[in-house]
Design an enzyme around this catalytic site. Structure first.
Site, short mmCIF file in Angstrom:
data_model
loop_
_atom_site.label_atom_id
_atom_site.label_comp_id
_atom_site.label_asym_id
_atom_site.label_seq_id
_atom_site.Cartn_x
_atom_site.Cartn_y
_atom_site.Cartn_z
N SER A 1 0.85 -1.19 0.00
CA SER A 1 0.00 0.00 0.00
C SER A 1 0.88 1.23 0.00
CB SER A 1 -0.89 0.00 1.25
OG SER A 1 -1.52 1.25 1.47
N TYR B 1 -1.41 -0.96 10.68
CA TYR B 1 -1.53 -1.13 9.22
C TYR B 1 -0.28 -0.62 8.50
CZ TYR B 1 -3.73 -1.14 4.60
OH TYR B 1 -4.03 -1.39 3.27
#
Length: 281
Positions: free
Chosen positions: A142, A155
């Site tokens: 990401s 995350y």
């Protein structure tokens, strides 16, 4: 750069019934690939496989990325079914918006275990088959690997870890003819993003992803970019492309350091030496 033709290749995908996983499956099938769909929800994975064409071209296995034995069994079964595996896409991932002060430690552990450890288990289980085909390993990371939002320590740490891990593994397996890449999309529509937009904290942080720095791109743009990265056997895929400078800045000197600090022959020898003393459970 050489084109890695996906027609006839066997591609294994974790998190196959999710928003990105299922979209990748459809596009890969259109490219002529054969698909091993791995997912926790076996019934949903079988339904998707049947919808996409049935077991000669696409089939499904239950696989939990939190268990190496589970991933190894799924890879072994898929390789036996299709006669091998050429490409592995480690796509399974989760998130929640939560600050360290109130996040339960078990929730933090779960995100790290699925998003980071799960990628390692997936790539490790697939490596013997991919190496025999001189194929390619892809991990879905990401832009969060480089842009570290608050309430996202779990995350961002997991996605930055995936990026670093892929860089390390690439050096280890280069002599086997295996390519390794990480994909770094910004926000795009998925069921996970639906959960973020249903969370008041998530809406406050990113403004509903309606514009500015946090605007979403289309899922098709992500799918096309990931598949293009596989076809090019890219080290890194950044989506959209205009984020490339932000993504590459942290690793600006990585290639120089690797070239000066790690000789290929030394890496091959170090791998062999490490295997002699491999830790056993």
């Amino acid at each position: 750069m050489p084109h890695y033709d996906l027609s006839g290749r066997v591609v294994a995908i974790t998190g196959a019934t999710g928003g990105l996983g299922s979209a990748l499956a459809r596009k890969l099938l259109a490219k002529g690939a054969r698909l091993a769909l791995f997912d926790l929800d076996l019934a949903a994975a079988i339904r998707l496989a049947q919808e996409l064409g049935g077991e000669r071209q696409v089939w499904a296995w239950r696989a939990d990325v939190r268990s190496y034995q589970d991933m190894q069994a799924a890879m072994d079964s898929a390789a036996a079914h299709f006669g091998g595996i050429d490409v592995v896409i480690a796509n399974a991932g989760i998130d929640e918006v939560s600050p360290m002060a109130t996040m339960h430690p078990a929730a933090f552990d779960r995100v790290i275990d699925i998003n980071l450890n799960g990628v390692w288990r997936t790539l490790k289980a697939g490596l013997p088959y991919v190496a025999s085909q001189r194929g390619y390993l892809m991990a879905i990371s990401s832009m969060a690997a480089f842009v570290h939002s608050p309430l996202q320590a779990h995350y961002t740490a997991s996605k930055a870890g995936v990026w670093a891990m892929c860089d390390s593994i690439r050096l280890e397996v280069k002599h086997l003819g295996v390519g390794v890449g990480s994909a770094h999309p910004t926000f795009f529509p998925t069921p996970m993003m639906d959960q973020v937009h249903a969370d008041a904290a998530g809406v406050k942080l990113w403004g509903g992803n309606k514009g500015g720095l946090w605007r979403m791109i289309s899922r098709d743009e992500v799918v096309d970019g990931v598949i293009r990265g596989i076809e090019r056997r890219s080290d890194m895929v950044v989506l959209p492309a205009q984020n490339t400078l932000v993504a590459k800045a942290p690793g600006l000197f990585r290639k120089v350091t690797e070239k000066l600090g790690f000789k290929s022959a030394d890496i091959v020898e170090a791998v062999a030496l490490a295997e002699r003393k491999a830790w056993r459970a």
